[in-house]
Design a protein around this motif. Structure first.
Motif, mmCIF file in Angstrom:
data_model
loop_
_atom_site.group_PDB
_atom_site.id
_atom_site.type_symbol
_atom_site.label_atom_id
_atom_site.label_comp_id
_atom_site.label_asym_id
_atom_site.label_seq_id
_atom_site.Cartn_x
_atom_site.Cartn_y
_atom_site.Cartn_z
ATOM 1 N N ALA A 39 20.014 -11.601 52.853
ATOM 2 C CA ALA A 39 19.711 -12.967 53.286
ATOM 3 C C ALA A 39 19.643 -13.927 52.105
ATOM 4 C CB ALA A 39 18.392 -12.989 54.062
ATOM 5 N N LEU A 40 19.039 -13.471 51.007
ATOM 6 C CA LEU A 40 18.951 -14.315 49.820
ATOM 7 C C LEU A 40 20.340 -14.668 49.296
ATOM 8 C CD1 LEU A 40 17.292 -15.673 47.559
ATOM 9 C CD2 LEU A 40 17.276 -13.454 46.377
ATOM 10 N N ALA A 41 21.225 -13.691 49.242
ATOM 11 C CA ALA A 41 22.579 -13.946 48.749
ATOM 12 C C ALA A 41 23.323 -14.913 49.662
ATOM 13 C CB ALA A 41 23.347 -12.634 48.633
ATOM 14 N N VAL A 42 23.197 -14.749 50.969
ATOM 15 C CA VAL A 42 23.854 -15.665 51.915
ATOM 16 C C VAL A 42 23.354 -17.090 51.701
ATOM 17 C CG1 VAL A 42 24.045 -16.311 54.352
ATOM 18 C CG2 VAL A 42 24.370 -13.925 53.670
ATOM 19 N N GLU A 43 22.048 -17.240 51.547
ATOM 20 C CA GLU A 43 21.490 -18.579 51.334
ATOM 21 C C GLU A 43 22.009 -19.193 50.042
ATOM 22 O OE1 GLU A 43 17.270 -18.077 51.506
ATOM 23 O OE2 GLU A 43 17.242 -17.732 53.678
ATOM 24 N N GLU A 44 22.078 -18.408 48.973
ATOM 25 C CA GLU A 44 22.585 -18.923 47.696
ATOM 26 C C GLU A 44 24.032 -19.379 47.815
ATOM 27 O OE1 GLU A 44 19.877 -16.305 44.527
ATOM 28 O OE2 GLU A 44 22.000 -15.840 44.814
ATOM 29 N N ILE A 45 24.834 -18.573 48.472
ATOM 30 C CA ILE A 45 26.266 -18.907 48.617
ATOM 31 C C ILE A 45 26.439 -20.173 49.445
ATOM 32 C CG2 ILE A 45 28.439 -18.117 49.635
ATOM 33 C CD1 ILE A 45 27.370 -15.212 48.882
ATOM 34 N N LEU A 109 32.748 -1.966 56.849
ATOM 35 C CA LEU A 109 31.332 -1.780 56.548
ATOM 36 C C LEU A 109 31.127 -1.852 55.044
ATOM 37 C CD1 LEU A 109 28.384 -0.936 57.244
ATOM 38 C CD2 LEU A 109 29.149 1.448 57.013
ATOM 39 N N TRP A 110 30.167 -2.682 54.617
ATOM 40 C CA TRP A 110 29.708 -2.708 53.227
ATOM 41 C C TRP A 110 28.378 -1.971 53.209
ATOM 42 C CZ3 TRP A 110 32.165 -5.786 49.255
ATOM 43 C CH2 TRP A 110 33.289 -6.492 49.707
ATOM 44 N N TYR A 111 28.354 -0.839 52.480
ATOM 45 C CA TYR A 111 27.219 0.084 52.529
ATOM 46 C C TYR A 111 26.498 0.073 51.183
ATOM 47 C CZ TYR A 111 24.772 4.593 53.021
ATOM 48 O OH TYR A 111 23.830 5.589 53.083
ATOM 49 N N PRO A 112 25.236 -0.430 51.124
ATOM 50 C CA PRO A 112 24.580 -0.657 49.840
ATOM 51 C C PRO A 112 23.673 0.457 49.341
ATOM 52 C CG PRO A 112 23.291 -1.697 51.545
ATOM 53 C CD PRO A 112 24.470 -1.037 52.231
ATOM 54 N N SER A 113 23.642 1.576 50.031
ATOM 55 C CA SER A 113 22.661 2.601 49.684
ATOM 56 C C SER A 113 23.284 3.714 48.847
ATOM 57 C CB SER A 113 22.070 3.207 50.953
ATOM 58 O OG SER A 113 21.038 4.122 50.640
ATOM 59 N N LEU A 114 22.485 4.263 47.922
ATOM 60 C CA LEU A 114 22.851 5.529 47.322
ATOM 61 C C LEU A 114 23.073 6.548 48.429
ATOM 62 C CD1 LEU A 114 19.803 7.597 46.263
ATOM 63 C CD2 LEU A 114 19.480 5.351 47.274
ATOM 64 N N TYR A 115 23.949 7.516 48.185
ATOM 65 C CA TYR A 115 24.155 8.528 49.217
ATOM 66 C C TYR A 115 24.697 9.805 48.584
ATOM 67 C CZ TYR A 115 29.304 8.320 49.769
ATOM 68 O OH TYR A 115 30.666 8.423 49.591
ATOM 69 N N GLU A 116 24.961 10.795 49.423
ATOM 70 C CA GLU A 116 25.267 12.144 48.950
ATOM 71 C C GLU A 116 26.713 12.337 48.515
ATOM 72 O OE1 GLU A 116 26.177 11.842 53.255
ATOM 73 O OE2 GLU A 116 24.436 11.300 52.029
ATOM 74 N N GLY A 117 27.571 11.321 48.725
ATOM 75 C CA GLY A 117 28.970 11.461 48.368
ATOM 76 C C GLY A 117 29.744 12.272 49.392
ATOM 77 N N PHE A 118 30.900 12.778 48.963
ATOM 78 C CA PHE A 118 31.763 13.600 49.810
ATOM 79 C C PHE A 118 32.204 12.853 51.069
ATOM 80 C CE2 PHE A 118 29.380 16.425 47.112
ATOM 81 C CZ PHE A 118 30.379 17.244 46.601
ATOM 82 N N ALA A 296 22.035 -4.734 48.070
ATOM 83 C CA ALA A 296 22.425 -5.560 49.210
ATOM 84 C C ALA A 296 22.766 -6.980 48.768
ATOM 85 C CB ALA A 296 21.297 -5.575 50.240
ATOM 86 N N TYR A 297 22.034 -7.474 47.783
ATOM 87 C CA TYR A 297 22.257 -8.823 47.253
ATOM 88 C C TYR A 297 23.610 -8.937 46.561
ATOM 89 C CZ TYR A 297 21.473 -12.729 43.932
ATOM 90 O OH TYR A 297 21.578 -13.867 43.175
ATOM 91 N N PHE A 298 23.893 -8.019 45.639
ATOM 92 C CA PHE A 298 25.135 -8.198 44.882
ATOM 93 C C PHE A 298 26.360 -7.923 45.740
ATOM 94 C CE2 PHE A 298 25.101 -3.582 43.449
ATOM 95 C CZ PHE A 298 26.421 -3.272 43.755
ATOM 96 N N GLN A 299 26.234 -7.063 46.772
ATOM 97 C CA GLN A 299 27.431 -6.796 47.566
ATOM 98 C C GLN A 299 27.807 -8.003 48.434
ATOM 99 O OE1 GLN A 299 27.057 -3.300 50.042
ATOM 100 N NE2 GLN A 299 26.036 -4.404 51.676
ATOM 101 N N ILE A 300 26.838 -8.822 48.816
ATOM 102 C CA ILE A 300 27.187 -10.061 49.523
ATOM 103 C C ILE A 300 27.929 -11.005 48.588
ATOM 104 C CG2 ILE A 300 26.247 -12.141 50.589
ATOM 105 C CD1 ILE A 300 25.906 -10.046 52.565
#
Length: 385
Positions: A39-45, A109-118, A296-300
């Motif tokens: 939300a912060l990134a959207v507002e800034e843009i 989908l833009w996915y901002p979380s660390l995850y297990e890979g593969f 989440a901020y930088f991916q927006i």
């Protein structure tokens, strides 16, 4: 193709996107941080004039940490709301729940979380760390400073089981040992957690590698402290424990525990200071600023740059515009890898302080290429002491 009608809008219509993060349920705390960063990134843009003169308009739903609701809301966003670009999910079970819908409808989908890979999907941009950007470095740090016997404990779903498999293989390859491997329900009871803590006290590993998530993780840290276990000699080492959860547990109970992540709010750089100030100005002076909010901020912002290049929300054009794109995020330089659509990020390890922050005790010299399938077994570039 489903995306065609959604991209042919008039010149002054906003760019509609979906935000699909849980603001209730067992992942409420962490996914609210994802939501706020977005939300912060959207507002800034939008305050800066939008993208190509058009505002970004988010359509938001709260899936309440329910895979079923994630599926239902993803379908609604695409079919009923006319949204082809979604920012969302934290848990791998959430991502896996909506991935067939995103792929079938040719959405992104833009996915901002660390995850297990593969995993690789042409319909996903992955901006969180993969195991070669956090797990490997954490294991090597533990070996160097605490010892090579690890106790693995996690919540019982995809991410902890796969992360523990990677950790087990690495530890055993390096001559270490696994003291035990335990799994807990997504919402464990106190007695279940207490039995794990008692087992840790009995087996005396060098460190505990925890992939317990949600409310259970916070109770686990409290019980660990109450049992008199000392993080100075046997820390809990995590990939998920961030400043918000430290704040919720009580910083005094977490001093000395470790997290491996690309971002901590204590980073003393101009980009990080600006982000922390903006986040706290928007959401309150006491707000914890975390890796979840930052990713989440930088991916927006990265999406906005890609959209300006593509001039369209068409999925393939957006992906093509994002590949190889580099931006200066609060964590530092981030780039989307042209080979696998994951992000180059700079691994760091932080130690929790009494102030509720993390002191960075190690960081890579530069961003590391994402290797979600762990093709590179040497990792000479991943670790320098």
């Amino acid at each position: 193709m489903a995306g065609q009608s959604r991209t042919s809008r008039s010149d002054n219509e906003p760019w509609r996107i979906g935000l699909l993060f849980s603001r209730s349920g067992i992942m409420e705390l962490v996914e609210t941080e994802h939501f706020r960063g977005s939300a912060l990134a959207v507002e800034e843009i939008n305050l800066a004039g939008g993208v190509l003169g058009r505002d970004i308009e988010p359509v938001c739903y709260d899936p309440a940490t329910s895979p079923d609701l994630y599926r239902r809301f993803a379908e609604r966003l695409i079919v009923e709301d006319g949204v082809s670009t979604i920012f969302g999910c934290c848990l791998s079970s959430e991502r896996k729940a909506i991935l067939p819908i995103v792929e079938r409808r040719n959405a992104l989908l833009w996915y901002p979380s660390l995850y297990e890979g593969f995993e690789y999907s042409p319909n996903v941009i992955y901006t969180g760390a993969t195991p070669n950007q956090n797990s490997i470095q954490l294991a090597q740090y533990l070996f160097a400073h605490y010892g090579k016997s690890l106790y693995l404990v996690g919540s019982d779903y995809i991410y902890p089981r796969e992360s523990n498999r990677v950790m087990r293989e690495f530890v055993e390859r390096e001559g270490g040992t696994i003291a035990a491997e335990r799994y807990l329900p997504m919402e464990p009871g106190e007695e279940q957690l207490r039995r794990v803590v008692d087992d840790i006290r009995r087996t005396r590993p060098a460190a505990v590698f925890s992939t317990v998530v949600g409310r259970g993780s916070r109770e686990f840290y409290r019980l660990f402290h109450a049992a008199g276990l000392d993080p100075a000699t046997m820390p809990i080492a995590s990939l998920t424990m961030a400043e918000g959860e430290i704040q919720a547990i009580g910083p005094e109970l977490c001093v000395g525990h470790l997290t491996s992540a690309p971002y901590f709010s204590s980073l003393d750089t101009p980009a990080s200071r600006r982000f922390v100030a903006a986040y706290r100005s928007r959401f309150g002076a006491g707000s914890a600023v975390t890796m979840y909010a930052e990713a989440a901020y930088f991916q927006i912002h990265l999406f906005a740059r890609s959209l300006a290049r593509a001039g369209s929300l068409d999925t393939q054009r957006l992906v093509d515009a994002a590949l190889g794109l580099e931006i200066e995020a609060p964590q530092g330089a981030v780039m989307i890898d042209a080979d696998n659509q994951h992000a180059w990020v700079r691994p760091r390890i932080g130690k929790a302080t009494a102030e509720g922050e993390f002191a960075v005790v190690w960081e890579a010299r530069q961003p590391i290429k994402p290797d979600p399938y762990l093709v590179n077994h040497a990792y000479d570039d991943a670790w320098t002491e």
